[in-house]
Design an enzyme around this catalytic site. Sequence first.
Site, short mmCIF file in Angstrom:
data_model
loop_
_atom_site.label_atom_id
_atom_site.label_comp_id
_atom_site.label_asym_id
_atom_site.label_seq_id
_atom_site.Cartn_x
_atom_site.Cartn_y
_atom_site.Cartn_z
N ASP A 580 50.19 45.49 101.50
CA ASP A 580 48.92 44.84 101.15
C ASP A 580 48.74 43.72 102.16
OD1 ASP A 580 48.93 46.46 98.96
OD2 ASP A 580 48.79 44.87 97.47
N HIS A 638 56.55 48.76 103.41
CA HIS A 638 56.87 50.18 103.25
C HIS A 638 56.72 50.89 104.59
CE1 HIS A 638 56.61 49.91 98.71
NE2 HIS A 638 56.04 48.77 99.11
N SER A 725 53.66 36.17 106.48
CA SER A 725 54.50 36.99 107.37
C SER A 725 53.64 38.10 107.94
CB SER A 725 55.69 37.55 106.60
OG SER A 725 55.29 37.99 105.31
#
Length: 764
Positions: A580, A638, A725
């Site tokens: 996300d 992911h 990040s």
Amino acid sequence: MKKKKKSSSTRRRRRRTTRDEERDEDDKRRAAVAALGRRGTKRDYRFESGEDMFGLVQIEIKGAEGLPRFKNMLKTGWDMDPFLVISFGKKVFRTRVIRHSLNPIWDEKLFFPVRRLEANWTVAFNLFDWDKMSSNDHVGDVSLPLVELIGGAPLAPGENGLFEATSEGRLKGDDFVEHVLKVKVSDKEGPHEGEEPRLKIRAKFTPYDALRQQFLRIYLRQYDIDESGSYSHLEIFSMLDSLGSTLSKETITSFFTRLGKTDDQELSADEVVMCLEEELRKDVSEKKLIEPSELGGGTTGASTADSGHLTPAIGFVPVGGGEGLNGEMTPTDPSNAQRTLDPGTQVVTDPERGTTVKQPEGTPMDHPSPTASLDQEKPHTVERVINIKACPLCHKPRMHSKAELDIITHLGICSSTDPRSINRIVVGEFVTASQAQRKWFTKVISKATKGAYQLGANSANIIVQDRQTGMLQEEKMAVYVRLGIRLMYKGMGASGGMEGARIRKMLESMSIKQGVKYDSPSSAREIPPFIAFHNLNMEEALDPISSYKTFNQFFYRKLKPGARPVSDPDDPHTVVSPADCRAMFFPTVDEATRIWIKGRDFSVSKLLGDGFKDKAHLYDGASLAIFRLAPQDYHRYHSPVDGVCGPHHKISGQYYTVNPMAVRSSIDIYGDNVRLVAPISSPVFGDVMNIWVGAMMVGSICMTMLEGDTIKRGEECGYFAFGGSTIVVLFPPKTVVFDDDLILNSQNAVETLVRMGSRIGRRA
């Protein structure tokens, strides 16, 4: 006597000087007109078959009922001065303010074009209470997917590709759908009691092809001289000529022959529209190449459409043909020839007075004809059905060049309603719905402290577009954080003085201390305020809030299975978002450094570090994607592709923020920050390099994927502890094609809010 001579000679000199000055002024005016012509030509629009354009939405804002009684400033009674902000993607509208009313009536209209990529977006309605002295109050909001707003399936064409129309040329079934929307009231003054307010609107959607056909039918009727409902060769030619058409005489004649008729017979409106649609849908490679002498339609191009009658095009002298009223050229012969003048040629315009006009100097590109084609490869040679500058229905000149109010929309509105009756809501002044309701003094203060408020601006105002709904969002962060970042990275020179050893030491110390703080049990008390500030949806979380013993446990929380479905789960050629995030996509690294990454020392070799230095040359011209995670995002990352995980190489470095303002400074954020690099060897894409970048306040980069693990798209690789990040992904050259909407936003320096598992591209 001498004095007289001197006086008359002085007068002669003055007259000569005046004439010279007038000639200079004339030259300046001609140059200005020529420049305007050049700029205007670039805005010409050919109303042709638009594969990307889906249709036109029209919304009538009727009014609202049952608004809450917000207390006035003195708390002595209620006050409600409502106005409405409507947003759809990058299009933002605002109604007028209705003073002191709980049941306002606006009766205003708005319209906007919709592209195919936008068909599943959401239209948002936000109600505000205008206050004279303080900030405007949020009353409530309601949003509706576009497909629900327009009331089901749009109009569909028949087997012949034509939409059913009335004898007047209007579309059948193109009616407004009424809606009564319940408004979710703000809890500004506590829970709302009683019935929810209601917003009354009407909306309709018209497919782009239907709009074009309606325009052709209505405009064609103006040339039905005998009102028979059928059209002769001359009537069709006259209509096309007024639109600046460049269809040849042979092409117009083929309209009759393809239907088994001769050109002395007549065609019905359906037959004419069908023939024109065939021409409009032709690919450029299929269009007939013509010479100027072969033109059968608008030999004068856009100037015809502008004036409503034939006028000689710039750079051409009519050969043959007659002279009509007021000396205007009339089309006595459809094949009327024209010859091009060389630059510098003198043309006699009035033999009796001996006046001449000089063809402007320069190349043909410097002084393009109004019929100039937008096709740069084959200028002046491809047949065009329509080539207009001004609206042929309402004669509005110099169409607005912005996409929100382009010529497609204008012609659609003109042909479907009376444009003079439309009370259009102001558009173009607002960037987001949030900005549309702000006071002028708030905007001034924001500009002074945070920088420019606009899409793609290099400022502390970070505006992203939600790919799922199309809505523009201003990224939420504490005011002191926003101002601090602007001061650090733009306040003191090119890099804000952030490259000093003391500053770097301070950032590292702060990040380590913050990580320790959020690992302590006492940090759990900060979870509820964080959720409230960012309005997080905790229904997606796998565990209840009470189960998180520290803030970091909450920060890298897991989501419920199915909360982030993976696009095309059985197709390994699809690339998905690894997180996300707010993302940027570039076909090449060079494109990324031109638009987004401004670090002076940035290079692929430095980004990958010593562990993969020998492979850096394989990524010259690589495609690059940047996935920035803000504190409010789900912080597990992911895999974007199927493959096998390669070796991990951790690179020590700095703890600069990954905020866009820092990335667009001279500091090499991605090459200087602490990071972990690992390839995922994909049988479809090759070695896809993943660079997980730490940032200010990030405690650690934690990998759950190990070297040698086989991983599927959407499976977890690891997580970040507290802070912002970034993930940078490099694809080998010419292996991936990112989706068009993502590339378009990135080219405009606008980040796109994407969810983990959503498709971002495919194998090239």
